[in-house]
Write an enzyme that holds these catalytic residues in place. Structure first.
Site, PDB file in Angstrom:
ATOM      1  N   CYS A 163      -5.896  20.162 -58.872  1.00 42.92           N
ATOM      2  CA  CYS A 163      -6.881  19.196 -59.370  1.00 42.92           C
ATOM      3  C   CYS A 163      -7.460  19.600 -60.627  1.00 42.92           C
ATOM      4  O   CYS A 163      -7.885  18.747 -61.465  1.00 42.92           O
ATOM      5  CB  CYS A 163      -7.837  18.764 -58.402  1.00 42.92           C
ATOM      6  SG  CYS A 163      -8.952  19.798 -58.053  1.00 42.92           S
TER       7      CYS A 163
ATOM      8  N   ASP B 202      -9.959  21.355 -60.815  1.00 45.45           N
ATOM      9  CA  ASP B 202     -11.769  21.566 -60.769  1.00 45.45           C
ATOM     10  C   ASP B 202     -11.972  23.039 -60.711  1.00 45.45           C
ATOM     11  O   ASP B 202     -11.531  23.804 -60.119  1.00 45.45           O
ATOM     12  CB  ASP B 202     -12.076  20.793 -59.481  1.00 45.45           C
ATOM     13  CG  ASP B 202     -11.979  19.174 -59.704  1.00 45.45           C
ATOM     14  OD1 ASP B 202     -11.518  18.712 -60.726  1.00 45.45           O
ATOM     15  OD2 ASP B 202     -12.235  18.417 -58.862  1.00 45.45           O
TER      16      ASP B 202
ATOM     17  N   CYS C 269     -14.629  16.608 -59.530  1.00 42.17           N
ATOM     18  CA  CYS C 269     -14.879  15.497 -58.876  1.00 42.17           C
ATOM     19  C   CYS C 269     -16.053  15.310 -58.318  1.00 42.17           C
ATOM     20  O   CYS C 269     -16.897  16.239 -58.262  1.00 42.17           O
ATOM     21  CB  CYS C 269     -13.811  15.041 -58.108  1.00 42.17           C
ATOM     22  SG  CYS C 269     -14.124  16.154 -56.308  1.00 42.17           S
TER      23      CYS C 269
ATOM     24  N   CYS D 242     -12.291  19.821 -51.424  1.00 42.00           N
ATOM     25  CA  CYS D 242     -13.428  19.915 -52.666  1.00 42.00           C
ATOM     26  C   CYS D 242     -14.464  20.917 -51.684  1.00 42.00           C
ATOM     27  O   CYS D 242     -15.101  21.576 -52.532  1.00 42.00           O
ATOM     28  CB  CYS D 242     -14.223  18.671 -52.724  1.00 42.00           C
ATOM     29  SG  CYS D 242     -12.548  17.408 -53.464  1.00 42.00           S
TER      30      CYS D 242
END
Ligand code: FES
Length: 128
Positions: free
Chosen positions: A35, A37, A60, A104
């Site tokens: 992603c 991140d 995110c 996450c």
């Protein structure tokens, strides 16, 4: 049911402990290649206790909420307890994350661990 819990939304909108600790005792940065991140954790450690913790997250909403919750979970705790922090504990404290957002919370666990490893390396180097 809403996709995100109230707690996730709260920590996303009002993240706790955002920022930098310039004279941190341990700094850890991790990223997720899929992603893109990135999460960075700063720790101030006094007498084996997490005296202060701050984070910067480029990612995110769930990553921001996870970082925020992770800092809350380890602040004021002994290093040994912070080392035992799991992504499951972070996700549970947020009242859950959607399955496809669990990575996450993994990032938060990894960022805390990376900062603690950096701290331990610095301590080892000082005592050599
Ligand atoms: Fe990758 Fe949230 S989508 S950390």
């Amino acid at each position: 049911m809403a996709l995100y819990s109230e707690k996730v939304m709260d920590h996303f909108r009002n993240p706790r402990n955002v920022g930098v600790i310039p004279d941190a005792d341990g700094v850890g940065q991790v990223g997720n290649a899929k992603c893109g991140d990135i999460m960075k954790m700063y720790l101030k450690i006094t007498d084996g206790v997490i005296a202060d913790v701050k984070f910067e997250t480029f990612g995110c909403g769930s990553a921001i909420a996870s970082s925020s919750m992770a800092t809350e979970l380890i602040k004021g705790k002994p290093v040994s307890e912070a080392l035992a922090l799991t992504n499951k504990a972070v996700a549970e404290a947020l009242d859950g994350l959607p399955d496809y957002k669990l990575h996450c919370s993994v990032l938060a666990e990894q960022a805390v661990r990376a900062a603690l490893e950096d701290y331990e390396t610095r301590v080892r180097e000082k005592t050599q």
